[in-house]
Write a protein that holds these residues in place. Structure first.
Motif, PDB file in Angstrom:
ATOM      1  N   GLY A 189      13.236  21.212  -2.981  1.00  0.00           N
ATOM      2  CA  GLY A 189      14.766  21.522  -2.687  1.00  0.00           C
ATOM      3  C   GLY A 189      15.036  20.556  -1.771  1.00  0.00           C
ATOM      4  O   GLY A 189      16.387  20.947  -1.332  1.00  0.00           O
ATOM      5  N   ASP A 190      14.609  19.539  -1.319  1.00  0.00           N
ATOM      6  CA  ASP A 190      15.082  18.571  -0.481  1.00  0.00           C
ATOM      7  C   ASP A 190      15.831  17.566  -1.119  1.00  0.00           C
ATOM      8  O   ASP A 190      15.602  17.200  -2.291  1.00  0.00           O
ATOM      9  CB  ASP A 190      14.055  17.950   0.543  1.00  0.00           C
ATOM     10  N   TYR A 191      16.662  16.872  -0.598  1.00  0.00           N
ATOM     11  CA  TYR A 191      17.253  15.892  -1.222  1.00  0.00           C
ATOM     12  C   TYR A 191      17.572  14.716  -0.238  1.00  0.00           C
ATOM     13  O   TYR A 191      17.698  14.553   1.018  1.00  0.00           O
ATOM     14  CB  TYR A 191      19.074  16.356  -1.597  1.00  0.00           C
ATOM     15  N   TYR A 192      17.333  13.307  -0.736  1.00  0.00           N
ATOM     16  CA  TYR A 192      17.991  12.384   0.152  1.00  0.00           C
ATOM     17  C   TYR A 192      18.342  11.072  -0.928  1.00  0.00           C
ATOM     18  O   TYR A 192      17.723  11.092  -2.019  1.00  0.00           O
ATOM     19  CB  TYR A 192      16.878  11.937   1.216  1.00  0.00           C
ATOM     20  N   ASP A 193      19.356  10.228  -0.472  1.00  0.00           N
ATOM     21  CA  ASP A 193      19.799   9.417  -1.433  1.00  0.00           C
ATOM     22  C   ASP A 193      20.458   8.261  -0.477  1.00  0.00           C
ATOM     23  O   ASP A 193      20.838   8.485   0.490  1.00  0.00           O
ATOM     24  CB  ASP A 193      20.726   9.736  -2.478  1.00  0.00           C
ATOM     25  N   VAL A 194      20.219   7.034  -1.044  1.00  0.00           N
ATOM     26  CA  VAL A 194      20.927   5.963  -0.518  1.00  0.00           C
ATOM     27  C   VAL A 194      21.601   5.155  -1.540  1.00  0.00           C
ATOM     28  O   VAL A 194      21.030   4.710  -2.695  1.00  0.00           O
ATOM     29  CB  VAL A 194      19.821   4.744   0.125  1.00  0.00           C
ATOM     30  N   LEU A 195      23.063   5.295  -1.540  1.00  0.00           N
ATOM     31  CA  LEU A 195      23.835   4.735  -2.828  1.00  0.00           C
ATOM     32  C   LEU A 195      24.650   3.405  -1.959  1.00  0.00           C
ATOM     33  O   LEU A 195      25.210   3.576  -1.064  1.00  0.00           O
ATOM     34  CB  LEU A 195      24.830   5.751  -3.274  1.00  0.00           C
ATOM     35  N   TYR A 196      24.669   2.470  -2.679  1.00  0.00           N
ATOM     36  CA  TYR A 196      25.541   1.148  -2.504  1.00  0.00           C
ATOM     37  C   TYR A 196      26.497   0.998  -3.430  1.00  0.00           C
ATOM     38  O   TYR A 196      26.277   0.718  -4.843  1.00  0.00           O
ATOM     39  CB  TYR A 196      24.431   0.035  -2.275  1.00  0.00           C
ATOM     40  N   HIS A 197      27.651   0.976  -3.398  1.00  0.00           N
ATOM     41  CA  HIS A 197      28.779   0.480  -4.138  1.00  0.00           C
ATOM     42  C   HIS A 197      30.073  -0.021  -3.511  1.00  0.00           C
ATOM     43  O   HIS A 197      30.573   0.323  -2.405  1.00  0.00           O
ATOM     44  CB  HIS A 197      29.274   1.951  -4.452  1.00  0.00           C
TER      45      HIS A 197
END
Length: 393
Positions: A189-197
């Protein structure tokens, strides 16, 4: 078979015994009676009528009664679990012991009083019917578990596939980034993200209540919604979080779930990070290892819990000098227990970070996770473990 249907199969070479038993059970509305005078036909008839109890004579001319008990209790026999009451013309402790040793459930001197016979038929039949119900329920549960296992496997694979790839992280030239996520069950149920835009970086970490299929699905919803909003060039922190919250809120309402999540979002550009959202402490580590904690309690509200969280959303900003960095985590790390029930704790996490901050992000991540695992030891892991290390180059 209805819930109350009892089926008696009598095996006896004497027709008058068969008739006597038939008359006794004939007064009972929910008892069906079948009679077999040829012991060699027992298994065939049993497969046809599906008895809930078998009454069997021990003295028959064509087959030894104890041998028939052995056949009825054979490993692959359809009657293996059906209650078996052996009938004898006399009370013989030796024969009785042999019958029980071969798998008989009861022993009666024929013919007993009608009330006693009916009582024993009902007792053994009801026990067998309950056994069949439990077995059927277990089979249904087994099938359901297999189905859920397949669904969990698919969701877990999708969840792992959407985590940021190393190639994506290296595109962010001014930051050294390393992430780790390990679910406590098949789906986290954990979330992590790295988004480059378009030159901007959006970093997020969150913790959906619980873990398992529902929590994993909410996590996937959050990732998709954040990417969509970022692609729409939404830069206002309050608007970004509110739209995200409304999307998740509407979805969890649709699936009749009570899941929600703590979530912190970071916007990074030109050595500056803006924070919004409510989650665990943000750990700010300065070059040299000095640690500062940033409380997020006033920066947001659990996502998906209320329809509108606009009034709860706040924002703060920090500047990173070369060597400075930020560490984000979920409570699966700080609340990790050892076998004595001691928590890993935020103090230990900060102390270790202060000591190892001279290493690169990936090395720091590995050393923290190894230290957490050493703390846990052989204790069961109760929560997902997620860690994100960001270091200004």
């Amino acid at each position: 078979m209805s819930n109350s249907q009892i089926t008696v199969l009598l095996i006896d070479d004497q027709p008058m015994i068969g008739e006597a038993v038939r008359r006794i059970v004939a007064t009972e509305p929910n008892i069906a009676f079948y009679y077999c005078s040829d012991p060699t036909e027992t298994l065939k008839i049993a497969q046809e009528v599906h008895p809930t109890v078998i009454l069997q004579d021990l003295v028959m001319p064509d087959m030894d009664g104890l041998l028939l008990v052995r056949f009825l209790r054979a490993k692959d026999a359809p009657t293996r679990d059906v209650p078996l009451v052996v009938l004898s013309s006399k009370e013989d402790p030796t024969i009785k012991a042999k019958a029980f040793a071969l798998g008989a459930n009861d022993y009666l001197v024929k013919l007993p009083d009608a009330a006693e016979l009916i009582a024993r038929i009902r007792y053994h039949s009801n026990a067998y019917i309950n056994f069949l119900k439990r077995k059927e329920a277990e089979e249904r549960l087994k099938e359901e578990n297999l189905r859920l296992s397949a669904e969990l496997d698919v969701t877990r694979k999708i969840q792992q596939m959407i985590l940021p790839k190393e190639s994506e992280l290296t595109q962010i030239q001014s930051l050294d980034i390393a992430g780790f996520m390990e679910p406590a069950s098949d789906v986290g149920g954990d979330y992590y993200d790295v988004l480059y835009h378009n030159g901007s970086v959006k970093i997020g970490i969150g913790d959906v209540t619980g873990h398992g299929l529902e929590s994993g699905m909410v996590m996937l919803m959050v990732q998709t919604a954040i990417r969509t909003l970022m692609n729409q060039n939404e830069t206002n922190s309050t608007q970004f979080l509110q739209v995200l919250n409304r999307t998740i809120y509407d979805n969890v309402q649709r699936i009749s779930s009570d899941k929600n999540l703590t979530l912190i979002l970071l916007d990074y550009q030109d050595n500056r990070i803006r924070f919004s959202g409510q989650h665990e402490f943000i750990i700010l580590v300065r070059d040299g290892g000095k640690v500062e904690l940033i409380d997020t309690i006033d920066l947001g509200f659990p996502v998906g819990l209320e329809e509108d969280i606009t009034d709860f959303i706040g924002e703060t900003e920090i500047y990173l000098n070369p060597g400075d960095g930020v560490v984000l985590y979920t409570d699966g790390i700080t609340e990790a227990e050892n076998e004595w029930g001691e928590l890993y704790g935020i103090e230990r996490l900060c102390e270790i970070l202060s000591q190892i901050w001279q290493f690169n992000a990936n090395e720091i991540k590995d050393m923290i996770i190894n230290d957490v695992r050493q703390h846990i030891g052989k204790q069961q892991v109760y929560d997902d473990i997620t860690l994100l290390v960001l270091k200004q180059k």
